[in-house]
Design a protein around this motif. Structure first.
Motif, PDB file in Angstrom:
ATOM      1  N   SER A  22      39.924  19.095  23.597  1.00  0.00           N
ATOM      2  CA  SER A  22      41.148  19.194  24.405  1.00  0.00           C
ATOM      3  C   SER A  22      41.376  17.893  25.170  1.00  0.00           C
ATOM      4  O   SER A  22      42.509  17.525  25.456  1.00  0.00           O
ATOM      5  N   LEU A  25      43.161  15.394  22.920  1.00  0.00           N
ATOM      6  CA  LEU A  25      44.470  15.956  22.572  1.00  0.00           C
ATOM      7  C   LEU A  25      45.428  15.837  23.767  1.00  0.00           C
ATOM      8  O   LEU A  25      46.570  15.426  23.632  1.00  0.00           O
ATOM      9  N   PHE A 212      37.999  23.077  18.526  1.00  0.00           N
ATOM     10  CA  PHE A 212      38.999  23.618  19.443  1.00  0.00           C
ATOM     11  C   PHE A 212      38.700  25.098  19.639  1.00  0.00           C
ATOM     12  O   PHE A 212      38.386  25.793  18.665  1.00  0.00           O
ATOM     13  N   LYS A 213      38.761  25.546  20.868  1.00  0.00           N
ATOM     14  CA  LYS A 213      38.509  26.970  21.106  1.00  0.00           C
ATOM     15  C   LYS A 213      39.447  27.445  22.217  1.00  0.00           C
ATOM     16  O   LYS A 213      39.448  26.886  23.313  1.00  0.00           O
ATOM     17  N   ARG A 224      49.027  23.277  25.692  1.00  0.00           N
ATOM     18  CA  ARG A 224      49.041  24.739  25.502  1.00  0.00           C
ATOM     19  C   ARG A 224      50.232  25.272  24.706  1.00  0.00           C
ATOM     20  O   ARG A 224      50.119  26.298  24.046  1.00  0.00           O
TER      21      ARG A 224
END
Ligand code: SF4
Length: 376
Positions: A22, A25, A212-213, A224
């Motif tokens: 994350s 990203l 990714f989780k 998001r």
């Protein structure tokens, strides 16, 4: 506050540890300072000033358009708690150390990992980190909270130069949700977590490695609304196969309940994003259009309405109402309020809600819940 931006920010640590990529990203998105964050910063600045004043340190009272009675009251509650901790530390230790808005560096564990602890109180045995959270959304707890554990590691580094610290104490104070929690951890256990969890996951995050989780930590992720992993996680629910019998089993309903909160928050994030794109940037979405919402009638001018109604002989047109409890308490002061009106104030029972087992509130017994429902 301010200064260089930490790539691995402790406030995003929960997200980084659960979903390491994350970090890279999110770096593709612009920084977004929400109204809530700006209000939070104003509240923190006021708290800093009030605590420094108590410690007889130089400070000028900040000004801000965000200072409503309600925010000032929330900050006051936090400051009273901090002052009681300061006074207690003075009582039990000859040379306690107090630090407001203390910069904390945990780059021994993860490169570019630093932040600011709201309040630090160090005695010869305990290093206590106190974090003010002014959010009104979800309650946040101190136990195993990675942001505070990182602050703990940074403060421990400094405190151990002075004292043989036996306990690192972490407190989250969230006055607007009436939520405060404290968690103790030993320096050894904290350092083991730093070595075994923070270091490897932090290194992965900085490189954009790992899986990714999606989970509750997505709430403040800048990706998001677009994140494929998050969409896949939730859309998997829609793929639940219809099995026989035609009605869902209790287990299947429990499965849906477990993710329904997250699912609702994901759907509303995507909706809000798409709506904003349509209104602000004229983006068109297949199968959707912009319309005007319903609205209620309003007076153009209250003075003119009163005048016109009086001229026509209608005089009984005003309502009188008491000021709200918080406002009354502010007018009278806490002591007078409790003396004069304490016996006339009550707290009605809260609305009964179904929540996951992990929720901190104690379960009510089933007979009470059923009786309550029947009375409604
Ligand atoms: S939205 Fe969730 S899953 Fe996607 S990158 Fe952010 S934290 Fe990871």
């Amino acid at each position: 506050m301010g200064g260089k931006h930490a790539r691995f920010s402790p406030s995003a640590a929960g997200r980084r540890l659960n979903c390491p990529p994350s970090l890279t990203l999110e770096e593709q998105f612009l920084d977004e300072e929400s109204e809530y964050a700006a209000e939070g910063s104003a509240g923190h600045a006021l708290a800093e000033h009030l605590i420094k004043k108590h410690l007889k340190q130089r400070s000028n009272r900040p000004t801000s358009a965000y200072y409503t009675d309600e925010l000032i009251e929330a900050v006051d509650e936090y400051v009273s708690f901090v002052i009681s901790e300061i006074e207690e530390a003075k009582r039990i230790c000859n040379n306690p150390v107090f630090s407001v808005e203390q910069r904390v560096d945990a780059s021994d564990y993860v490169d570019e990992c630093f932040g600011t602890a709201d309040m630090v109180v160090v005695t010869d045995k305990v290093a206590h980190i106190i974090d003010l959270k002014l959010g009104k959304g979800v309650p946040v707890y101190a136990e195993s909270n990675p942001q505070l554990m990182i602050y703990g590691l940074g403060i421990l580094c400094m405190a151990e130069l002075l004292y043989d610290v036996e306990t690192v104490r972490l407190t989250i104070f969230q006055p607007r949700l009436n939520n405060s929690s404290t968690w103790d951890i030993s320096p050894d256990a904290l350092k083991t977590w730093g070595e075994e969890v923070l270091k490897p996951r932090g290194a992965m995050a900085l490189m954009g490695a790992g899986e990714f989780k999606a989970g509750s930590w997505c709430r403040f992720c800048k990706a998001r609304n677009h994140c494929r992993a998050r969409a896949e996680e939730f859309l998997a629910l829609a793929k639940m196969e219809f099995r026989q019998p035609a009605l869902l089993s209790d287990d299947e309903i429990a499965e849906v309940l477990k993710v329904s909160d997250e699912l609702a928050s994901w759907a509303s994030d995507v909706y809000a994003f798409a709506q904003n794109q349509a209104i602000v940037h004229g983006k068109e979405w297949d199968g959707f259009k912009l319309v005007e919402g319903r609205s209620n009638r309003k007076y153009t001018s209250e003075d003119e309405v009163a005048e016109a109604a009086a001229a026509a002989g209608y005089t009984d047109i005003y309502k009188r109402s008491l000021v709200a409890i918080t406002e009354m308490e502010r007018i009278m002061g806490k002591q007078d309020f409790s003396r004069i009106l304490g016996h006339l104030v009550y707290k009605p029972q809260g609305k009964i809600t179904l929540v996951p087992d992990s929720h901190k509130r104690e379960a009510i017994n089933k007979t009470t819940a059923a009786a309550e429902f029947q009375e409604v």
